[in-house]
Every structure is written in C-alpha cells, then in structure tokens.
Design a protein around this motif. Sequence first.
Motif, PDB file in Angstrom:
ATOM      1  N   ALA A 358      74.266  34.033 -43.180  1.00  0.00           N
ATOM      2  CA  ALA A 358      74.664  32.691 -43.619  1.00  0.00           C
ATOM      3  C   ALA A 358      73.550  31.683 -43.389  1.00  0.00           C
ATOM      4  O   ALA A 358      72.719  31.829 -42.490  1.00  0.00           O
ATOM      5  N   THR A 359      73.528  30.656 -44.228  1.00  0.00           N
ATOM      6  CA  THR A 359      72.662  29.502 -44.023  1.00  0.00           C
ATOM      7  C   THR A 359      73.416  28.537 -43.115  1.00  0.00           C
ATOM      8  O   THR A 359      74.492  28.049 -43.466  1.00  0.00           O
ATOM      9  N   THR A 360      72.871  28.290 -41.921  1.00  0.00           N
ATOM     10  CA  THR A 360      73.541  27.441 -40.949  1.00  0.00           C
ATOM     11  C   THR A 360      72.675  26.215 -40.650  1.00  0.00           C
ATOM     12  O   THR A 360      71.524  26.352 -40.257  1.00  0.00           O
ATOM     13  N   ILE A 361      73.260  25.054 -40.848  1.00  0.00           N
ATOM     14  CA  ILE A 361      72.518  23.797 -40.745  1.00  0.00           C
ATOM     15  C   ILE A 361      73.211  22.888 -39.738  1.00  0.00           C
ATOM     16  O   ILE A 361      74.420  22.662 -39.821  1.00  0.00           O
ATOM     17  N   VAL A 362      72.445  22.386 -38.790  1.00  0.00           N
ATOM     18  CA  VAL A 362      72.991  21.524 -37.745  1.00  0.00           C
ATOM     19  C   VAL A 362      72.319  20.158 -37.825  1.00  0.00           C
ATOM     20  O   VAL A 362      71.093  20.059 -37.902  1.00  0.00           O
ATOM     21  N   GLY A 363      73.127  19.096 -37.789  1.00  0.00           N
ATOM     22  CA  GLY A 363      72.593  17.740 -37.778  1.00  0.00           C
ATOM     23  C   GLY A 363      73.382  16.890 -36.805  1.00  0.00           C
ATOM     24  O   GLY A 363      74.542  17.173 -36.510  1.00  0.00           O
ATOM     25  N   GLY A 364      72.756  15.837 -36.302  1.00  0.00           N
ATOM     26  CA  GLY A 364      73.442  14.969 -35.344  1.00  0.00           C
ATOM     27  C   GLY A 364      73.005  15.272 -33.931  1.00  0.00           C
ATOM     28  O   GLY A 364      72.794  16.439 -33.573  1.00  0.00           O
ATOM     29  N   GLY A 365      72.871  14.234 -33.115  1.00  0.00           N
ATOM     30  CA  GLY A 365      72.314  14.379 -31.773  1.00  0.00           C
ATOM     31  C   GLY A 365      73.066  15.335 -30.876  1.00  0.00           C
ATOM     32  O   GLY A 365      72.477  16.209 -30.234  1.00  0.00           O
ATOM     33  N   ASP A 366      74.402  15.217 -30.800  1.00  0.00           N
ATOM     34  CA  ASP A 366      75.178  16.052 -29.882  1.00  0.00           C
ATOM     35  C   ASP A 366      75.223  17.505 -30.332  1.00  0.00           C
ATOM     36  O   ASP A 366      75.143  18.425 -29.511  1.00  0.00           O
ATOM     37  N   SER A 367      75.354  17.729 -31.635  1.00  0.00           N
ATOM     38  CA  SER A 367      75.372  19.106 -32.149  1.00  0.00           C
ATOM     39  C   SER A 367      74.025  19.777 -31.890  1.00  0.00           C
ATOM     40  O   SER A 367      73.951  20.934 -31.474  1.00  0.00           O
ATOM     41  N   THR A 368      72.951  19.023 -32.124  1.00  0.00           N
ATOM     42  CA  THR A 368      71.605  19.544 -31.868  1.00  0.00           C
ATOM     43  C   THR A 368      71.422  19.834 -30.382  1.00  0.00           C
ATOM     44  O   THR A 368      70.893  20.886 -30.002  1.00  0.00           O
ATOM     45  N   ALA A 369      71.880  18.905 -29.537  1.00  0.00           N
ATOM     46  CA  ALA A 369      71.777  19.110 -28.082  1.00  0.00           C
ATOM     47  C   ALA A 369      72.538  20.361 -27.649  1.00  0.00           C
ATOM     48  O   ALA A 369      72.088  21.101 -26.763  1.00  0.00           O
ATOM     49  N   ALA A 370      73.684  20.612 -28.285  1.00  0.00           N
ATOM     50  CA  ALA A 370      74.499  21.778 -27.931  1.00  0.00           C
ATOM     51  C   ALA A 370      73.760  23.075 -28.217  1.00  0.00           C
ATOM     52  O   ALA A 370      73.718  23.978 -27.367  1.00  0.00           O
ATOM     53  N   VAL A 371      73.163  23.191 -29.395  1.00  0.00           N
ATOM     54  CA  VAL A 371      72.476  24.447 -29.729  1.00  0.00           C
ATOM     55  C   VAL A 371      71.190  24.595 -28.922  1.00  0.00           C
ATOM     56  O   VAL A 371      70.761  25.709 -28.614  1.00  0.00           O
ATOM     57  N   GLN A 372      70.595  23.461 -28.536  1.00  0.00           N
ATOM     58  CA  GLN A 372      69.418  23.536 -27.662  1.00  0.00           C
ATOM     59  C   GLN A 372      69.823  23.959 -26.255  1.00  0.00           C
ATOM     60  O   GLN A 372      69.136  24.756 -25.616  1.00  0.00           O
ATOM     61  N   GLN A 373      70.954  23.433 -25.782  1.00  0.00           N
ATOM     62  CA  GLN A 373      71.451  23.810 -24.448  1.00  0.00           C
ATOM     63  C   GLN A 373      71.778  25.295 -24.408  1.00  0.00           C
ATOM     64  O   GLN A 373      71.536  25.974 -23.405  1.00  0.00           O
ATOM     65  N   LEU A 374      72.327  25.814 -25.498  1.00  0.00           N
ATOM     66  CA  LEU A 374      72.640  27.244 -25.576  1.00  0.00           C
ATOM     67  C   LEU A 374      71.382  28.103 -25.732  1.00  0.00           C
ATOM     68  O   LEU A 374      71.428  29.312 -25.546  1.00  0.00           O
ATOM     69  N   GLY A 375      70.277  27.449 -26.114  1.00  0.00           N
ATOM     70  CA  GLY A 375      69.029  28.175 -26.344  1.00  0.00           C
ATOM     71  C   GLY A 375      69.034  28.956 -27.640  1.00  0.00           C
ATOM     72  O   GLY A 375      68.342  29.971 -27.772  1.00  0.00           O
TER      73      GLY A 375
END
Length: 408
Positions: A358-375
């Motif tokens: 799938a093509t997965t696209i993340v935008g927005g500060g909190d969503s981005t922070a979440a995927v960064q926190q998960l690594g």
Amino acid sequence: MAKLTVEDLELKGKKVLMRVDFNVPLKEENGEVIVSNDNRIVAALPTIKYVLEQGGRAILFSHLARIKSEDDKKGLSMKPVAQKLADLLGQPVTFVPATEGPELEAAIDGLEDGQVLVFENTRFEDVVDGVEVKRESKNDPELGKYWASLGDVFVNDAFGTAHRSHASNAGIAANIEQTAAGFLMEKEIKFLGGAVEKPERPFVAIIGGAKVSDKITIIQNLLKKADKVIVGGGMAYTFDAANGKSIGNSLFEEDKVELAKQLIEEAGDKLVLPVDAVAADAFNNDADTYAAGEEGIKDGYMGLDIGPKSIELFKSVLADAKTVVWNGPMGVFEMPNFAKGTLAIGEELVKVTKENGATTIVGGGDSTAAVQQLGVADQLTHISTGGGASLEYLEGKTLPGIAAISEK
C-alpha cells in the motif's frame, strides 16, 4: 498534474533561485545560536546537491518564524541555518545578512558554478523601518519582481509554504520564465496529489485531532474520494454527541453537532467512528481511567484515547487498503497513557505497506511524531513536510506555490 521539475532544467552556469523551507528551531548553546533540529535542512539536501552537481549556482532563501517587529529580527537571522547547511554539505556556504541591495547583488554576481549562497530571512521584509508592512507575506509585487531579477531560473522546494501566496514563491514565479519543483516538492505532489486524485483502491483516510471545525472540509472532501474515512481523536466525541451517545466531560463542539449528524446521514458506512474509549477523570497522564464501551462515557470522565475495540475495528478497515492517508492523532498522544490508539495506527500502516504494497502517507505534526517515536517513518511511503499545506491539499484546495510551478 505534470509539473516542470529541477531535472527538466539546464542548470550549468545558471543562477538558480531556490525557495527552501528552513523554518527550523533554534536554541542558544554556550552563548551561540544554533539549529536544534535540522530535519528540514536535511530534507532539502537532495535538490541542493543536484543543482550543485549540475554546475548551478544555488541561491537559497527561506523564512524563519514570524517577524512582527524590529526586536523579532535579533534572534531570527538565517546565519546559524547557513552554518548548519555548510556542515551538512561539507562545503562553504556564503551568508549575506540582507534581503536586497548592493551587498546581496555583488555576492550573487561573485558566485561560481557549484557554490551556495543563503540570504537573510525573507520575513525580515515584513517589517521595514520598524513598521509591519508584510512585503513578503502579502506578496508585494515589487519584491517578487526584485528577487526574480537576481536569478535565471526558480526552483521551489518548500512545500511547507505552498499554501501561501508570498513574494518568495508565487511572486518570484510570476516574474521569471521557468519555475520548477525540487525533489521534495515533486514528491509531495506525487504522493499527496496522487492519493487524492487517483488513489489505488481501497483508499482509506484516517482523520484525527481535537476539533471537527479544524478538519471538516477535509472530511467532506475525502468522503467524496475515499472508500472509508476513519475519524478519531477529540473530534469523534462531537460525532458521538450527534449519535445521542453519552460523552461525559469529553471535548466536543456543540455548534457542530448538527453538521456531524448531517455527515453521518450522508456518509453511511463510509464513515467509521470509534466504538469505545479510554476515559479519564482529569486531563492528566496519571488520572483515574476506565474502559468506556458503546454505551458511552459516564459523567465526570472524558475520552482521551480510542479503546481496544476501536483499534481492532480500525485495523479491520485498513486490512486490505491500497492507499492510506493519515492526518491527526487518535487521542492525547503527548501523554503515554493515551497514546496507544495513535501508536497502533502507526504500526498498522507499516503492516499494510509491507503486506499489501500500500501507499501510506502521513501528514500533521502529531501523526508524524507518532511514526517517528515508533521508529517506522522510513517504512512508510511518504511523510509530508507541510502541516498547513498538506491539510489544504487534502481539502482539495489549489495551493498557490504549486499552481505557480510551470507545466511541462
């Protein structure tokens, strides 16, 4: 849309004006102002390096924060940003503490192929002689014309400002023959634009955050285009209120309840709402909590995250997705006890990327922070660099910074 990209330009010997998004956080350390997070500078490196490798002379400009007074200028110079860029490029970067005038013009004329120059914060033009005039922010026609005169071609790689009609994007583009997208801008157009206009289906949108009013036009636009729209976060309680559920002390917008009812009726099973919640007796990580089921939330408690049944429901909706756009958290992500729903969505996106292609696209500060926190940010297809710009793109709006790029 087929837009001109930096690879379509002849760059050797050319003065290449580049709008970048170097609006980075600064901090003072040992009496010196330095860049505290260089992510946005790193994101622009591929385009900058390409221009230099092709023999172009890179003239970079960016805004840094908002400038409303002469005092603001003291701590918001681009000088530390230019120093960080030099470290990252491994070559000297000329910094000119001016946005116009003989010093800037002479420095640009003195550039050789493969060299880089950064000039002063474009928003310094918003305050002139102590008066707030917003020459940059209101796209003063003379300023755009002047900046355009400093170069031969214009490359816009600042998606984060694409939703603004400023002198440093739309103004320059209106006064120069060729405007092209940099690699970062090209990627945003490809993934965000592609997801909204020509998604591979099933297409699932996940919208979170606190308020319906902040995201209502996104939800309305995506309900027309997506196969399913998942709603989470604080805004879900306005929909719960519209459905007649008890929401206790949860955040909700009373004036948006009728609109939420209308959306529920129009969307049918396209709209997917949480079925349970983690409720707390205070807005505090250490508050007393309980699992609120489908009957709703009792008085004295507020919903601060989606519950385990909602996580499983949302996972089932995402299971066969081929395109996913996610903007906004599922709960009060900043508090660990109410971050489980948001983190679960991040993990599920990794799964559908790997297993479904799938093509997965993340935008927005909190969503981005979440995927960064998960690594897991590097395991998803695209992390958008533009907050407000990505929101307006998902709303279906025309972004001035993108509209101004030349068509192929």
